[in-house]
Design a protein around this motif. Structure first.
Motif, PDB file in Angstrom:
ATOM      1  N   ARG A 159      -7.249  -0.636  -7.999  1.00  0.00           N
ATOM      2  CA  ARG A 159      -6.525   0.421  -7.198  1.00  0.00           C
ATOM      3  C   ARG A 159      -6.852   1.699  -7.889  1.00  0.00           C
ATOM      4  NH1 ARG A 159      -3.114  -0.596  -3.165  1.00  0.00           N
ATOM      5  NH2 ARG A 159      -2.733  -2.830  -2.871  1.00  0.00           N
ATOM      6  N   SER A 207     -10.369   2.992  -7.736  1.00  0.00           N
ATOM      7  CA  SER A 207     -10.534   3.383  -6.259  1.00  0.00           C
ATOM      8  C   SER A 207     -10.151   4.554  -5.713  1.00  0.00           C
ATOM      9  CB  SER A 207     -10.056   2.170  -5.305  1.00  0.00           C
ATOM     10  OG  SER A 207      -9.784   2.579  -3.808  1.00  0.00           O
ATOM     11  N   ALA A 266      -8.998  -1.219  -2.453  1.00  0.00           N
ATOM     12  CA  ALA A 266      -8.663  -2.004  -3.499  1.00  0.00           C
ATOM     13  C   ALA A 266      -8.330  -3.508  -2.981  1.00  0.00           C
ATOM     14  CB  ALA A 266      -7.756  -1.415  -4.399  1.00  0.00           C
ATOM     15  N   ARG A 267      -8.382  -4.257  -4.130  1.00  0.00           N
ATOM     16  CA  ARG A 267      -7.869  -5.520  -3.867  1.00  0.00           C
ATOM     17  C   ARG A 267      -8.949  -6.664  -3.333  1.00  0.00           C
ATOM     18  NH1 ARG A 267      -2.273  -7.977  -4.791  1.00  0.00           N
ATOM     19  NH2 ARG A 267      -3.940  -9.180  -5.780  1.00  0.00           N
ATOM     20  N   CYS A 298       4.827  -5.176  -5.529  1.00  0.00           N
ATOM     21  CA  CYS A 298       3.847  -4.628  -6.104  1.00  0.00           C
ATOM     22  C   CYS A 298       3.507  -5.345  -7.663  1.00  0.00           C
ATOM     23  CB  CYS A 298       3.896  -3.111  -6.469  1.00  0.00           C
ATOM     24  SG  CYS A 298       3.854  -1.982  -5.331  1.00  0.00           S
ATOM     25  N   ASP A 355       0.788  -1.198  -0.048  1.00  0.00           N
ATOM     26  CA  ASP A 355      -0.070  -0.117   0.092  1.00  0.00           C
ATOM     27  C   ASP A 355       0.814   1.214  -0.027  1.00  0.00           C
ATOM     28  OD1 ASP A 355      -2.285  -1.579  -0.168  1.00  0.00           O
ATOM     29  OD2 ASP A 355      -2.690  -1.213   1.986  1.00  0.00           O
ATOM     30  N   TRP A 357       2.522   1.887  -3.489  1.00  0.00           N
ATOM     31  CA  TRP A 357       1.272   2.421  -4.304  1.00  0.00           C
ATOM     32  C   TRP A 357       0.628   3.959  -3.993  1.00  0.00           C
ATOM     33  CZ3 TRP A 357       0.092   0.730  -8.958  1.00  0.00           C
ATOM     34  CH2 TRP A 357       0.098  -0.583  -9.283  1.00  0.00           C
TER      35      TRP A 357
END
Lengths: 220, 220
Positions: free
Chosen positions: B195, B198, B219-220, B184, A154, A157
């Motif tokens: 992602r 979102s 997300a996810r 990632c 996270d 990202w």
DNA sequence: GATAGTTTCATACAACTGTTTGAAATGCAA
DNA sequence: TTGCATTTCAAACAGTTGTATGAAACTATC
């Protein structure tokens, strides 16, 4: 102490020309004409055209990076090693945005040069950008300390999206202005910074219980 | 009916070479060698090098744009002229991300070409990109219908940030992988889409009372 | 199978590029 | 001033680039 007049004249002329016309169609001959120096002076002082471009870019790059780290360090020291995520993100994107945005007619040629560099991306500049990972890692570390509950994924990202919004806004500022028919005020740099920071903060804090008071999310 | 063999051989070879080595150091001579055709064939069939590049880019571009609009239209028809913002954003960034991301070894040369085009940005491609505004306006319109309470400025910024995250992730996917030490997962394209959508949704809906049930943001 | 139109080919062209060279000029220490 | 090192200069170099040319090969029509 060599006067360095020729050297700095070349740097200034090159920066100005690259800023105005891009890397694609500015030749060494254009540069030396603008600087009123001899063609061979570029190779004498810089070695090659690519090294000239690289020097222009690194000079400006380290200035931005230094400013970023200065803000980050100040924030973390004040918070006892842990800074609020908004402040970290502001330290990340603020210097870049401030350096490249703002009223068009008062943008320095250095700023316009950096915009070009982010649009056109020639080999010598790409090489330098690839070495920037260490720098970003420091921010990832600070973000992790600020949000210890967040997974590394996270964090990365969030970092990625923050840079994305800042850089894309710089790259495509003209298009955004045209698309919005001037309604998006890109001259209000601090407003842009606030928007980017706000969205990036949301990206990083959504879905988990917030540890502090709800931060002001909406920009402007 | 002309066989078109030469023409398509040039297109295929050019796309492959540009995808692999970038626009900077691929010459017409490289292309005709790869395609096993004569040097003059490029100018005969395409007029100039720039027109060849342009044709490669527009072909791929209109395919993406058509897919985007197809998704958008389907969503709006189903919702009676008003689609949920998440679906609109997904229609905007989904096709691009799906076209350019995914397991590296199975990326088509068309996809790799588009990544190059987004990194290097040569003049003929820039010219085409500038004509994309009309296309984006359609999405701005759909977003406005979806979020009638939002100001135009907020809509445009949301659109800008959505594109920012998608394009930047494509452009810098290698760096993100390196920075995150592989944590990632950029091969999980739908995960990336989720992602981006979102975060963009949050950017567009934060700070105002939500009109519908709280959408799943994480997300996810 | 001759003809007209299209496509391919080898080759040349013209221009531009970054870089090198070696001599002239300059600055500076002795 | 003499000598030495640095810097400037005009000129040429070597390579590459996209493009143009005109003849040859091909294709299809009559």
């Amino acid at each position: 102490m060599p006067s360095d007049h020729t050297r700095s004249a070349i740097l200034a002329a090159a920066e100005r020309l690259y800023a105005d016309r891009g890397f694609g169609d500015v030749t060494l001959r254009d540069i030396v004409a603008e600087a009123n120096v001899n063609l061979a002076a570029v190779n004498y002082h810089f070695g090659s055209k690519d090294e000239l471009i690289a020097e222009l870019f690194v000079t400006r790059s380290i200035a931005t990076n230094r400013e970023r780290l200065r803000e980050l360090k100040a924030a973390e020291e004040q918070g006892g090693g842990r800074a609020p995520i908004e402040v970290i993100l502001r330290a990340l994107v603020g210097p870049t945005l401030r350096g490249c945005l703002g009223p068009e007619n008062q943008r320095s040629s250095a700023a316009r040069f950096m915009i070009r560099a982010s649009i056109e991306s020639v080999p010598p500049i790409r090489r330098i950008k690839n070495r920037e990972i260490d720098h970003l890692r420091k921010f990832a570390g600070a973000m992790r300390r600020s949000l210890p509950d967040r997974s590394d994924v996270d964090i990365y990202w969030g970092l990625n999206f923050a840079l994305a919004m800042a850089h894309h806004t710089i790259r495509e500022s003209e298009r955004l202005t045209k698309l919005s028919e001037g309604k998006c005020d890109l001259d209000d740099v601090e407003g842009v910074v606030a928007r980017v920071v706000s969205v990036a903060t949301m990206a990083l804090t959504a879905g988990k219980t917030e540890t502090k008071a709800p931060s002001r999310l909406a920009a402007r």
